[in-house]
Design a protein around this motif. Structure first.
Motif, PDB file in Angstrom:
ATOM      1  N   PRO A 179      -2.601  10.723  -4.792  1.00 59.52           N
ATOM      2  CA  PRO A 179      -2.187  11.978  -4.134  1.00 59.52           C
ATOM      3  C   PRO A 179      -3.344  12.768  -3.534  1.00 59.52           C
ATOM      4  O   PRO A 179      -3.241  13.255  -2.403  1.00 59.52           O
ATOM      5  N   ALA A 180      -4.445  12.894  -4.270  1.00 52.34           N
ATOM      6  CA  ALA A 180      -5.580  13.669  -3.763  1.00 52.34           C
ATOM      7  C   ALA A 180      -6.218  12.980  -2.556  1.00 52.34           C
ATOM      8  O   ALA A 180      -6.658  13.652  -1.607  1.00 52.34           O
ATOM      9  N   GLU A 181      -6.265  11.658  -2.583  1.00 53.82           N
ATOM     10  CA  GLU A 181      -6.842  10.951  -1.443  1.00 53.82           C
ATOM     11  C   GLU A 181      -5.979  11.108  -0.197  1.00 53.82           C
ATOM     12  O   GLU A 181      -6.487  11.340   0.902  1.00 53.82           O
ATOM     13  N   LEU A 182      -4.663  10.990  -0.358  1.00 46.89           N
ATOM     14  CA  LEU A 182      -3.774  11.118   0.793  1.00 46.89           C
ATOM     15  C   LEU A 182      -3.797  12.526   1.367  1.00 46.89           C
ATOM     16  O   LEU A 182      -3.619  12.725   2.565  1.00 46.89           O
ATOM     17  N   ALA A 183      -4.017  13.499   0.500  1.00 45.32           N
ATOM     18  CA  ALA A 183      -4.058  14.895   0.957  1.00 45.32           C
ATOM     19  C   ALA A 183      -5.207  15.134   1.936  1.00 45.32           C
ATOM     20  O   ALA A 183      -5.148  16.059   2.754  1.00 45.32           O
ATOM     21  N   GLY A 187      -6.243   8.417   4.008  1.00 43.57           N
ATOM     22  CA  GLY A 187      -5.673   7.254   3.347  1.00 43.57           C
ATOM     23  C   GLY A 187      -6.418   6.802   2.107  1.00 43.57           C
ATOM     24  O   GLY A 187      -7.255   7.513   1.557  1.00 43.57           O
ATOM     25  N   PHE A 188      -6.104   5.575   1.673  1.00 41.21           N
ATOM     26  CA  PHE A 188      -6.633   5.023   0.431  1.00 41.21           C
ATOM     27  C   PHE A 188      -8.123   4.732   0.512  1.00 41.21           C
ATOM     28  O   PHE A 188      -8.629   4.303   1.541  1.00 41.21           O
ATOM     29  N   PHE A 189      -8.799   4.884  -0.612  1.00 40.11           N
ATOM     30  CA  PHE A 189     -10.156   4.354  -0.748  1.00 40.11           C
ATOM     31  C   PHE A 189     -10.445   4.091  -2.223  1.00 40.11           C
ATOM     32  O   PHE A 189     -10.324   2.969  -2.688  1.00 40.11           O
ATOM     33  N   GLN A 190     -10.788   5.109  -2.994  1.00 35.25           N
ATOM     34  CA  GLN A 190     -11.089   4.912  -4.407  1.00 35.25           C
ATOM     35  C   GLN A 190      -9.857   4.482  -5.201  1.00 35.25           C
ATOM     36  O   GLN A 190      -9.991   3.843  -6.248  1.00 35.25           O
ATOM     37  N   SER A 191      -8.678   4.813  -4.724  1.00 32.17           N
ATOM     38  CA  SER A 191      -7.447   4.469  -5.433  1.00 32.17           C
ATOM     39  C   SER A 191      -7.056   3.004  -5.268  1.00 32.17           C
ATOM     40  O   SER A 191      -6.072   2.561  -5.856  1.00 32.17           O
ATOM     41  N   LYS A 192      -7.815   2.253  -4.483  1.00 32.26           N
ATOM     42  CA  LYS A 192      -7.544   0.832  -4.277  1.00 32.26           C
ATOM     43  C   LYS A 192      -8.767   0.006  -4.680  1.00 32.26           C
ATOM     44  O   LYS A 192      -9.642  -0.276  -3.862  1.00 32.26           O
ATOM     45  N   GLU A 360       2.103  11.999   1.213  1.00 38.85           N
ATOM     46  CA  GLU A 360       2.599  11.341   2.415  1.00 38.85           C
ATOM     47  C   GLU A 360       3.022   9.921   2.056  1.00 38.85           C
ATOM     48  O   GLU A 360       2.419   9.284   1.227  1.00 38.85           O
ATOM     49  N   GLU A 361       4.070   9.424   2.671  1.00 40.92           N
ATOM     50  CA  GLU A 361       4.493   8.048   2.422  1.00 40.92           C
ATOM     51  C   GLU A 361       3.446   7.081   2.975  1.00 40.92           C
ATOM     52  O   GLU A 361       2.870   7.311   4.030  1.00 40.92           O
ATOM     53  N   THR A 362       3.173   6.017   2.221  1.00 36.09           N
ATOM     54  CA  THR A 362       2.137   5.066   2.592  1.00 36.09           C
ATOM     55  C   THR A 362       2.626   3.668   2.316  1.00 36.09           C
ATOM     56  O   THR A 362       3.687   3.470   1.726  1.00 36.09           O
ATOM     57  N   PRO A 363       1.872   2.634   2.697  1.00 33.67           N
ATOM     58  CA  PRO A 363       2.310   1.275   2.447  1.00 33.67           C
ATOM     59  C   PRO A 363       2.603   0.954   1.008  1.00 33.67           C
ATOM     60  O   PRO A 363       3.435   0.109   0.707  1.00 33.67           O
ATOM     61  N   GLU A 364       1.927   1.594   0.053  1.00 31.49           N
ATOM     62  CA  GLU A 364       2.061   1.193  -1.338  1.00 31.49           C
ATOM     63  C   GLU A 364       2.703   2.258  -2.202  1.00 31.49           C
ATOM     64  O   GLU A 364       2.850   2.078  -3.390  1.00 31.49           O
TER      65      GLU A 364
END
Length: 365
Positions: A179-183, A187-192, A360-364
């Motif tokens: 959530p914090a990354e998408l805000a 997009g994704f970085f540390q969460s992946k 925000e809605e994302t691929p995963e």
């Protein structure tokens, strides 16, 4: 044919050909040392590897040795590109429904996709190393393809011709970081963290009739701590086939040999029963989806994410009951290492556990 990369102390490992039943292997030395070499010159090298594969299966390969998945790196240990889509729209619908949001119409015609890290893939039995359980550790069972060169502007049908190999993936997500990354809007970085892949990658002919116009029509099995939690059909409900996913990437750029494209979490629709309740007979390919189903049914999720010591096994079997790609079989481990007698969490309801809500809605998610 079936190809794998064995650990040899180098970054890119040693390419081997693996028998159809996954019992024997043979070094590809003399043809190619690394899989990327083969992808760069597929027309010349793949027929030679196919001949070696035929000899291996027929018992004529002189220097065959027992195949050990625990010695495998990812088939392509590092890649020029790792792009993961969200081809199963049911996954997106569940996430949206769990937070009372509508799915935008564009999601049904234009695939979601993110570009992940491709410099540090995991082998099929490598530990998933995470700094903290509080990050919300989740597995994601997926199918992935490795491409040859696909030109910019290719149509979905043309993009299908660029597929060279198919494999399985565990696209690990750290749900509580998302959530914090998408805000931030990037997009994704540390969460992946690093993605893991199956022991072998296979050519399309190995799938036989299960491969139909860019989709694999077989069940993808997920077992969490030894308990089977997913038996999802990877074929009919794949909204965007792999040709469409590759063409999406190729809209504004060339796709080069050695690119990996993922399907996103394999997901199946539930069945509405007479009492109006939904039944989810095929399970789930990620915990986040299970939590969404719980939220829809009861108002809140109660299945926790993974703990240190937990295991995840992802596998796909053919119509003959044999494993096609071998199994991804991993343990969740702290950055501090694997402690002695590490407790293993049970897959059971835990009340009061609330799901993080992405911005925000994302691929995963």
């Amino acid at each position: 044919m079936k190809l794998a990369t064995l650990k040899d102390g180098s970054r890119d490992g040693q390419l081997v050909v693996v028998s159809r039943d996954l019992t024997l292997a043979h070094y590809a030395t003399g043809i190619a040392n690394r899989l990327q070499q083969v992808l760069d010159d597929w027309g010349f090298m793949s027929p030679q590897l196919q001949d070696l594969y035929a000899n291996l299966n027929a018992g004529r390969a002189r220097h065959a040795f027992p195949f050990d998945p625990s010695m495998c790196m990812a088939p392509l240990p590092r890649a020029y590109q790792w792009a993961d889509g969200s081809a199963y729209i049911n996954h997106v619908e569940l996430v949206r429904k769990a937070r009372n949001a509508e799915v935008p119409e564009s999601f049904y015609t234009d695939p979601l996709m993110y570009q992940g890290g491709s410099d540090d893939f995991l082998g099929p039995t490598d530990d998933v190393v995470v700094p903290s359980e509080a990050m919300g550790i989740d597995f994601e069972a997926e199918i992935a393809v490795i491409t040859g060169d696909v030109r910019m502007g290719a149509t979905p049908d043309q993009a299908l011709d660029g597929i060279r190999l198919v494999m399985l993936a565990n696209d690990v997500s750290l749900r509580n970081l998302i959530p914090a990354e998408l805000a931030k809007g990037f997009g994704f970085f540390q969460s992946k963290p690093a993605t893991a892949f199956s022991p072998v990658a296979v050519t399309l002919d190995e799938l036989g009739e299960a491969w139909q116009h860019g989709r694999v029509h077989l069940a993808l099995q997920s077992s969490w701590n030894g308990r089977k939690v997913g038996m999802c059909d990877a074929g009919p409900e794949m909204t965007f086939h792999f040709g469409q996913l590759i063409a999406h990437i190729a809209k504004t750029r060339n796709v080069r040999a050695g690119s990996i494209v993922g399907s996103g979490t394999v997901s199946n629709k539930g069945v509405e029963k007479k009492d109006g309740q939904m039944e989810w007979p095929k399970g789930y390919s990620c915990i986040a989806e299970k939590r969404c189903i719980e939220t829809i049914q009861t108002g809140q999720p109660y299945t926790d994410f993974m703990k240190f010591g937990d295991t995840i096994r992802i596998e796909m079997k053919g119509l003959d009951g044999r494993s096609i790609f071998g199994a991804i079989d991993q343990e969740i481990v702290s950055t501090a290492g694997r402690p002695k007698d590490a407790p293993v969490s049970l897959v059971k309801p835990q009340a009061g556990d609330e799901a993080p809500q992405p911005e925000e809605e994302t691929p995963e998610d």
